[in-house]
Design an enzyme around this catalytic site. Structure first.
Site, PDB file in Angstrom:
ATOM      1  N   LYS A 222       0.885  -1.176   0.000  1.00 50.97           N
ATOM      2  CA  LYS A 222       0.000   0.000   0.000  1.00 50.97           C
ATOM      3  C   LYS A 222       0.914   1.216   0.000  1.00 50.97           C
ATOM      4  O   LYS A 222       1.213   1.802   1.044  1.00 50.97           O
ATOM      5  CB  LYS A 222      -0.921  -0.040   1.221  1.00 50.97           C
ATOM      6  CG  LYS A 222      -2.050   0.980   1.156  1.00 50.97           C
ATOM      7  CD  LYS A 222      -3.071   0.705   2.246  1.00 50.97           C
ATOM      8  CE  LYS A 222      -4.075   1.837   2.361  1.00 50.97           C
ATOM      9  NZ  LYS A 222      -4.949   1.985   1.191  1.00 50.97           N
TER      10      LYS A 222
HETATM   11  N1  PPE Z   1      -7.930  -1.250  -2.868  1.00 46.64           N
HETATM   12  C1  PPE Z   1      -7.329  -0.037  -2.839  1.00 46.64           C
HETATM   13  C2  PPE Z   1      -6.642   0.453  -4.048  1.00 46.64           C
HETATM   14  C3  PPE Z   1      -7.384   0.729  -1.669  1.00 46.64           C
HETATM   15  O1  PPE Z   1      -6.796   1.917  -1.647  1.00 46.64           O
HETATM   16  C4  PPE Z   1      -8.070   0.243  -0.549  1.00 46.64           C
HETATM   17  C5  PPE Z   1      -8.150   1.044   0.714  1.00 46.64           C
HETATM   18  C6  PPE Z   1      -8.678  -1.027  -0.620  1.00 46.64           C
HETATM   19  C7  PPE Z   1      -8.569  -1.744  -1.791  1.00 46.64           C
HETATM   20  C8  PPE Z   1      -9.385  -1.655   0.546  1.00 46.64           C
HETATM   21  O2  PPE Z   1      -8.462  -2.063   1.535  1.00 46.64           O
HETATM   22  P1  PPE Z   1      -8.826  -2.116   3.077  1.00 46.64           P
HETATM   23  O3  PPE Z   1      -8.957  -0.706   3.550  1.00 46.64           O
HETATM   24  O4  PPE Z   1      -7.711  -2.838   3.699  1.00 46.64           O
HETATM   25  O5  PPE Z   1     -10.123  -2.845   3.183  1.00 46.64           O
HETATM   26  N2  PPE Z   1      -8.097   2.452   0.551  1.00 46.64           N
HETATM   27  C9  PPE Z   1      -7.748   3.283   1.660  1.00 46.64           C
HETATM   28  C10 PPE Z   1      -7.447   4.702   1.233  1.00 46.64           C
HETATM   29  C11 PPE Z   1      -8.598   5.539   0.821  1.00 46.64           C
HETATM   30  C12 PPE Z   1      -8.184   6.964   0.570  1.00 46.64           C
HETATM   31  O6  PPE Z   1      -8.950   7.670  -0.096  1.00 46.64           O
HETATM   32  O7  PPE Z   1      -7.120   7.408   1.027  1.00 46.64           O
HETATM   33  C13 PPE Z   1      -8.770   3.210   2.789  1.00 46.64           C
HETATM   34  O8  PPE Z   1      -9.872   2.716   2.574  1.00 46.64           O
HETATM   35  O9  PPE Z   1      -8.447   3.629   3.885  1.00 46.64           O
END
Ligand code: PPE
Length: 305
Positions: A159
């Site tokens: 990430k």
């Molecule tokens: N895919 C991506 C590309 C992504 O950024 C997130 C979280 C997810 C899937 C879901 O992952 P999880 O949060 O572990 O369920 N995106 C983060 C950032 C958002 C932002 O605008 O900054 C979040 O949800 O915190």
């Protein structure tokens, strides 16, 4: 979002007011995007604020850093404690939590090794990601012309801040086309994920999500898979073609920020009944019951402050 300039930021062990929480302009992160981060939510419960899946998020931060040879000088437990302290000093009942580890000021140039590893944690109040109304009626989504990077370009399991240059192209394009958010296809043209969310489809009562080849290993994705199985649904990981989205009975996004967000239309085609579907609603309810500490089967995922 209203920012409190006196909100306390944890900066490598010290609390600094947001207005004074500065970094050097020649930091490696500013020039080359050298950062890894997390997004976590803390929910208000009857027993006080509780952070959802804190340990898994801090493990993913450490894992993301490992991919980029960034050694975080804290243990997972120390990072978890720092998050808890940051919530306490900011006195928030519920919040979004943003830990970030980045390369600071050393030598400039692509090679990062002389640049120090710095870590900060910020917390703030953040409501529904796509919108309150969309949580109930579903979001209007478009498939982006921008694709996820191929696996041998930018690793999606990290990430990393730089990955979000790709996400923002897709998100900007979606906005310009009047959509709430974008879906990105992978380098082969199959469905991957949203700009900041994982995606699920429902077909004939079965729940399907893309495998991890081109998407972030979402913690909410894992939560929803677990909840769906607990509720007796069959959940599979499959290769999903774009048109299969259009024909699904239901489609929804998951993410720490997005929680469980229903999708009502994709590329101007109504999905299913054209609003939040019944299985999405069931999973959304189960999700909020869990994170708000109302579920008996909480899998030990809540860290009470
Ligand atoms: N895919 C991506 C590309 C992504 O950024 C997130 C979280 C997810 C899937 C879901 O992952 P999880 O949060 O572990 O369920 N995106 C983060 C950032 C958002 C932002 O605008 O900054 C979040 O949800 O915190």
């Amino acid at each position: 979002m209203a920012w409190d300039e006196n909100s306390k930021i944890w900066m490598d062990g010290e609390f600094v007011a947001l207005k004074d929480a500065k970094i050097n302009i020649l930091s490696h992160v500013v020039h080359y995007g050298t950062s890894v981060f997390e997004g976590i939510r803390c929910y208000e419960t009857e027993k006080g604020p509780a952070v959802f899946r804190l340990e898994e998020h801090m493990q993913r931060l450490i894992d993301s850093a490992k991919i980029y040879k960034m050694e975080i000088p804290y243990t997972k437990e120390e990072l978890m404690d720092a998050v808890i302290e940051t919530i306490k000093v900011n006195n928030l009942k519920s919040c979004y939590i943003r830990p970030i580890t980045y390369r600071g000021f050393g030598e400039l140039g692509v090679n990062p090794l002389s640049c120090p590893i710095e870590t900060t944690i910020a917390v703030w109040e953040w409501g529904s990601y796509i919108g309150e109304e969309e949580m109930e009626n579903g979001a209007n989504i478009g498939v982006s012309t921008w694709r996820k990077p191929a696996p041998d370009t930018l690793p999606v399991m990290a990430k990393a801040g730089a990955n979000y240059m790709n996400s923002q192209l897709a998100n900007l394009e979606a906005g310009e086309h009047g959509y709430d958010e974008a879906i990105l296809l992978d380098y082969q043209g199959y469905v991957a994920e949203g700009s900041g969310e994982n995606i699920f489809i429902v077909e004939n009562g079965k729940i399907i999500t893309p495998n991890l080849a081109s998407v972030l290993r979402g913690i909410t994705r894992d939560t929803v898979i677990t909840l769906a199985k607990d509720l007796g649904y069959e959940v599979t990981e499959e290769i999903i073609s774009r048109e299969r989205l259009y024909l699904a009975d239901e489609v929804f996004f998951t993410g720490s920020a997005a929680e469980v967000t229903p999708i009502r239309a994709i590329d101007n085609r109504e999905i299913g009944i054209g609003k939040r579907g019944p299985i999405t609603k069931e999973l959304q309810d189960a999700f909020f019951e869990l994170v708000e500490g109302k579920s008996e089967n909480d899998h030990g995922w809540l860290t009470y402050i």
